[in-house]
Motif scaffolding. Structure first.
Motif, mmCIF file in Angstrom:
data_model
loop_
_atom_site.group_PDB
_atom_site.id
_atom_site.type_symbol
_atom_site.label_atom_id
_atom_site.label_comp_id
_atom_site.label_asym_id
_atom_site.label_seq_id
_atom_site.Cartn_x
_atom_site.Cartn_y
_atom_site.Cartn_z
ATOM 1 N N TYR A 329 0.844 -1.185 0.000
ATOM 2 C CA TYR A 329 0.000 0.000 0.000
ATOM 3 C C TYR A 329 0.886 1.244 0.000
ATOM 4 C CZ TYR A 329 -4.266 -2.662 0.901
ATOM 5 O OH TYR A 329 -5.328 -3.511 0.790
ATOM 6 N N ALA A 330 0.368 2.344 -0.522
ATOM 7 C CA ALA A 330 1.121 3.592 -0.579
ATOM 8 C C ALA A 330 1.434 4.083 0.823
ATOM 9 C CB ALA A 330 0.336 4.651 -1.343
ATOM 10 N N VAL A 331 2.536 4.840 0.955
ATOM 11 C CA VAL A 331 2.970 5.317 2.261
ATOM 12 C C VAL A 331 1.921 6.212 2.912
ATOM 13 C CG1 VAL A 331 4.185 7.356 1.368
ATOM 14 C CG2 VAL A 331 4.936 6.298 3.504
ATOM 15 N N ARG A 385 -2.342 14.606 12.339
ATOM 16 C CA ARG A 385 -1.699 15.763 11.692
ATOM 17 C C ARG A 385 -0.214 15.487 11.453
ATOM 18 N NH1 ARG A 385 -5.304 18.769 15.093
ATOM 19 N NH2 ARG A 385 -3.715 19.004 16.714
ATOM 20 N N PHE A 386 0.421 14.817 12.425
ATOM 21 C CA PHE A 386 1.825 14.471 12.262
ATOM 22 C C PHE A 386 2.027 13.527 11.077
ATOM 23 C CE2 PHE A 386 5.183 11.325 13.131
ATOM 24 C CZ PHE A 386 6.293 12.152 13.113
ATOM 25 N N SER A 387 1.111 12.566 10.891
ATOM 26 C CA SER A 387 1.231 11.640 9.767
ATOM 27 C C SER A 387 1.146 12.381 8.437
ATOM 28 C CB SER A 387 0.156 10.545 9.848
ATOM 29 O OG SER A 387 -1.135 11.079 9.613
ATOM 30 N N GLY A 388 0.283 13.409 8.364
ATOM 31 C CA GLY A 388 0.210 14.220 7.154
ATOM 32 C C GLY A 388 1.496 15.000 6.921
ATOM 33 N N PHE A 389 2.049 15.568 8.002
ATOM 34 C CA PHE A 389 3.320 16.300 7.899
ATOM 35 C C PHE A 389 4.440 15.362 7.462
ATOM 36 C CE2 PHE A 389 7.351 17.075 10.129
ATOM 37 C CZ PHE A 389 7.718 18.293 9.572
ATOM 38 N N LEU A 390 4.448 14.146 8.037
ATOM 39 C CA LEU A 390 5.486 13.175 7.700
ATOM 40 C C LEU A 390 5.396 12.763 6.233
ATOM 41 C CD1 LEU A 390 7.802 11.547 8.923
ATOM 42 C CD2 LEU A 390 6.156 9.757 9.521
ATOM 43 N N HIS A 391 4.177 12.604 5.731
ATOM 44 C CA HIS A 391 4.000 12.259 4.319
ATOM 45 C C HIS A 391 4.538 13.362 3.424
ATOM 46 C CE1 HIS A 391 1.532 12.222 0.539
ATOM 47 N NE2 HIS A 391 2.063 11.023 0.513
ATOM 48 N N ASN A 392 4.205 14.614 3.747
ATOM 49 C CA ASN A 392 4.700 15.748 2.947
ATOM 50 C C ASN A 392 6.224 15.837 3.008
ATOM 51 O OD1 ASN A 392 2.072 16.444 2.284
ATOM 52 N ND2 ASN A 392 1.863 17.852 4.008
ATOM 53 N N TYR A 393 6.783 15.557 4.177
ATOM 54 C CA TYR A 393 8.240 15.609 4.354
ATOM 55 C C TYR A 393 8.924 14.549 3.488
ATOM 56 C CZ TYR A 393 12.814 15.547 6.658
ATOM 57 O OH TYR A 393 14.157 15.603 6.898
ATOM 58 N N ILE A 394 8.362 13.334 3.487
ATOM 59 C CA ILE A 394 8.930 12.256 2.671
ATOM 60 C C ILE A 394 8.859 12.600 1.189
ATOM 61 C CG2 ILE A 394 8.601 9.847 1.966
ATOM 62 C CD1 ILE A 394 7.694 9.244 4.824
ATOM 63 N N GLU A 395 7.708 13.144 0.781
ATOM 64 C CA GLU A 395 7.539 13.494 -0.635
ATOM 65 C C GLU A 395 8.503 14.580 -1.081
ATOM 66 O OE1 GLU A 395 3.431 14.501 -1.385
ATOM 67 O OE2 GLU A 395 3.231 12.664 -2.564
ATOM 68 N N SER A 396 8.850 15.500 -0.177
ATOM 69 C CA SER A 396 9.694 16.643 -0.545
ATOM 70 C C SER A 396 11.182 16.322 -0.521
ATOM 71 C CB SER A 396 9.413 17.823 0.394
ATOM 72 O OG SER A 396 9.740 17.485 1.736
ATOM 73 N N HIS A 397 11.574 15.132 -0.068
ATOM 74 C CA HIS A 397 12.981 14.738 -0.024
ATOM 75 C C HIS A 397 13.200 13.554 -0.966
ATOM 76 C CE1 HIS A 397 12.762 17.232 3.544
ATOM 77 N NE2 HIS A 397 14.095 17.245 3.588
ATOM 78 N N SER A 401 11.787 9.852 -0.698
ATOM 79 C CA SER A 401 10.701 9.615 -1.655
ATOM 80 C C SER A 401 10.982 8.369 -2.485
ATOM 81 C CB SER A 401 10.534 10.834 -2.564
ATOM 82 O OG SER A 401 9.509 10.610 -3.503
ATOM 83 N N ASN A 402 12.226 8.228 -2.944
ATOM 84 C CA ASN A 402 12.575 7.054 -3.749
ATOM 85 C C ASN A 402 12.537 5.776 -2.929
ATOM 86 O OD1 ASN A 402 13.000 8.636 -6.004
ATOM 87 N ND2 ASN A 402 15.178 8.967 -5.536
ATOM 88 N N LYS A 403 12.785 5.913 -1.623
ATOM 89 C CA LYS A 403 12.824 4.734 -0.760
ATOM 90 C C LYS A 403 11.426 4.262 -0.361
ATOM 91 C CE LYS A 403 15.082 3.015 3.436
ATOM 92 N NZ LYS A 403 15.827 1.958 2.751
ATOM 93 N N PHE A 404 10.527 5.248 -0.082
ATOM 94 C CA PHE A 404 9.215 4.907 0.477
ATOM 95 C C PHE A 404 8.059 5.024 -0.505
ATOM 96 C CE2 PHE A 404 11.448 5.842 4.488
ATOM 97 C CZ PHE A 404 11.099 4.713 5.200
ATOM 98 N N ILE A 405 8.062 6.044 -1.323
ATOM 99 C CA ILE A 405 6.916 6.290 -2.196
ATOM 100 C C ILE A 405 6.956 5.321 -3.362
ATOM 101 C CG2 ILE A 405 5.701 7.978 -3.627
ATOM 102 C CD1 ILE A 405 5.622 8.672 -0.730
ATOM 103 N N THR A 406 6.138 4.338 -3.299
ATOM 104 C CA THR A 406 6.024 3.359 -4.371
ATOM 105 C C THR A 406 4.613 3.399 -4.941
ATOM 106 O OG1 THR A 406 5.381 1.665 -2.776
ATOM 107 C CG2 THR A 406 7.713 1.818 -3.328
ATOM 108 N N ARG A 407 4.444 2.789 -6.082
ATOM 109 C CA ARG A 407 3.119 2.754 -6.699
ATOM 110 C C ARG A 407 2.173 1.947 -5.827
ATOM 111 N NH1 ARG A 407 0.446 -0.746 -10.050
ATOM 112 N NH2 ARG A 407 -1.082 0.187 -11.454
#
Length: 557
Positions: A329-331, A385-397, A401-407
């Motif tokens: 599942y997506a991050v 709210r922290f989970s949303g911030f963490l998702h945005n943080y992962i996406e912006s790095h 992003s390459n490690k966690f954000i998968t299809r």
């Protein structure tokens, strides 16, 4: 004080709800979840603080009604097809998390010098999440009808089933020691499973035929109070009967009752009647939690409170995150599920009561679990709210992003775009009135799209060639999916006036000038709607249907 002693039920409800309202209002003004205010109200009227002390026993029973009504509502909107879509992750995730979290709890409790049985109860209490808190969090974040919402709810259902078996085993555990108890355990497990299966079969075969007929006949009387009474009987009566006859938990019995009524054409009306009672008793549930808590534990055992809270919030969050990611599942979905389940609740309190009654759990254990429950419930909105911030943080790095954000392999493929030739009319709610409107509207320039919470109805509508969407009409995502920008009118036939106005506000925020039509069941509702930026308010079921059809037929391409 005499009145409080003579009428403990009324005084508990009156003072408990009044303080909950005040504290909840203050918390809301401070931009904190009102749940925190409800918990503090319970602490104020609890036996461990000075001043008025409400009846703990009565508060607990009232909170049980809230749990019953809540699970009844979950069943009303539950779709077996949705659970089957997430059955593997729900079953595996719930089992793994309970086992690992219980083991961690046992390790720490043993270090504190507790008995093995007390340590196991402590670990089990930390391993399960609260249905009340989860559903509130999903609703606040508009996730109750999302894939992550289905995963979290399915996960909790499996946890509840596991806890039912645990409650059977705990009394045996209290007297374990010889080989004969192995036979007792085996027999108790088989008996519990057999009773639960028998109850499910009776509800599925007999209840599925009786409940829809009963509700339909009551509805024909035209009496609103009789219909409301039938709803409460279906929820509380079935739950009580299930507990008495089959040893099934009240919550599970109510859930099955809601599932059965889900198949009725009147399920929207049933949900509207149950909602006000559900909200009021859910507040009393949080007040009851607060009443059990002894604040002295914060000074007497501060490290225990910290460890307990970290296990519930941080450890369970990370463990759930890893499990969900392992199922591809997506991050973002993994973070949402992890946040929703990073707390404890109803079954934890049942385990506390049983452990104290059997002399297995020390008083410190009770207070540590309650401290962890209050802290995790209070912080759950922050964790979201922290989970949303963490998702945005992962996406912006890029590295993260390459490690966690998968299809996301579980995201449904988008439907092919079909050219829109006609104007659209969005119908929110598909009860008897909605059916009448679609059947009688004869306008070749108008195409209907239905939005309804009941996925089974939506699938049935799709089978007849009518475009339909299963979702919450108060969310922008659902309205955009219905292509509201192409719509000429929105017809809302939801029985709850407050929910109707929330839908209107969501629609106006996207398309301010669209024509909105609503149905009112009486003059008070009509007056209420006229104050809330609604174009056309129609009164009287037959006249409503006729008038709406005439106006829809007049729309030109």
């Amino acid at each position: 004080m005499a009145l409080e002693q003579e009428l403990p039920l009324i005084s508990t409800i009156a003072i408990g709800l009044s303080l909950a309202f005040i504290c909840g209002f203050i918390a809301s003004k401070l931009r904190i979840s009102p749940v925190v205010g409800y918990l503090f109200a319970g602490i104020i009227v609890g036996p461990h603080t000075p001043g008025y002390v409400a009846s703990t026993e009565i508060a607990h029973e009232l909170s049980e009604i809230g749990i019953v009504l809540l699970m009844f509502g979950v069943g009303l909107h539950f779709s077996m097809s949705d659970l089957m879509k997430v059955k593997h992750i729900a079953a595996t995730g719930a089992l793994v998390r309970i086992m690992v979290t219980t083991l961690i709890g046992v390790v720490f409790a043993s270090f504190w010098g507790w008995s093995l049985s007390g340590a196991i109860i402590y670990g089990l209490a930390l391993s399960v999440a609260s249905t009340v808190v989860l559903l509130r969090s999903l609703e606040e974040n508009k996730l109750q009808h999302s894939i992550e919402g289905h995963i979290a709810i399915g996960w909790l259902i499996v946890e509840d089933l596991i806890m039912i078996l645990a409650l059977v085993l705990i009394p045996v555990l209290a007297h374990a020691g010889d080989a004969q108890n192995l036979q007792m355990i085996s027999g108790a497990i088989l008996l519990a499973i057999g009773k639960a299966v028998l109850f499910a079969l009776i509800m599925g075969v007999v209840g599925r035929k009786i409940f829809p007929i009963m509700l339909s006949e009551v509805n024909k009387t035209g009496s609103r109070e009789l219909f409301t009474l039938s709803v409460l009987v279906a929820a509380i009566g079935v739950a009580f009967g299930a507990a008495q006859l089959f040893d099934v938990s009240l919550a599970l019995g109510a859930f099955f009752a809601g599932m059965i009524i889900n198949s009725s054409k009147l399920n929207e009306e049933v949900a509207a009647r149950a909602l006000p009672f559900q909200d009021a008793f859910a507040v009393l549930f949080f007040v009851a939690i607060g009443m059990l808590f002894n604040p002295a534990i914060l000074l007497e055992h501060p490290m225990g409170v910290v460890v307990t809270s970290l296990i519930i919030i941080v450890f369970k969050f990370c463990l759930t995150f890893v499990i969900v990611l392992s199922f591809s599942y997506a991050v973002k979905r993994a973070l949402s599920v992890s946040a929703g389940l990073a707390q404890i609740g109803e079954f934890s309190f049942i385990l506390i009561g049983m452990g104290m009654t059997l002399g297995m759990l020390p008083e410190d254990g009770r207070d540590l679990i309650l401290a962890g429950a209050i802290i995790s419930i209070a912080l759950n909105p922050v964790i979201f709210r922290f989970s949303g911030f963490l998702h945005n943080y992962i996406e912006s790095h890029p590295v993260l992003s390459n490690k966690f954000i998968t299809r996301d392999k579980h995201t449904p493929k988008p439907a092919p775009q079909v050219p829109i030739l006609n104007k659209r009319a969005i119908l929110v709610g598909y009860g008897r009135l909605g059916q009448q409107i679609i059947q009688n509207t004869q306008n070749p320039s108008l195409d209907f799209v239905v939005i309804d919470l009941n996925r089974e109805k939506v699938e049935a509508l799709k089978g007849t060639g009518i475009e339909a969407i299963a979702g919450d009409a108060t969310t922008e995502e659902t309205l955009q999916q219905a292509m509201i920008d192409k719509a000429a009118a929105v017809v809302i036939v939801v029985p709850d006036p407050y929910e109707t106005c929330r839908i209107v506000a969501a629609i106006r925020s996207i398309k301010p000038n669209i024509t909105i039509m609503v149905s009112a069941s009486n003059d008070d509702e009509a007056n209420y709607y006229e104050e809330h930026n609604i174009d056309i308010v129609l009164l009287g079921r037959r006249e409503i249907g006729r008038s709406m059809v005439e106006r829809l037929n007049a729309i030109q391409a």
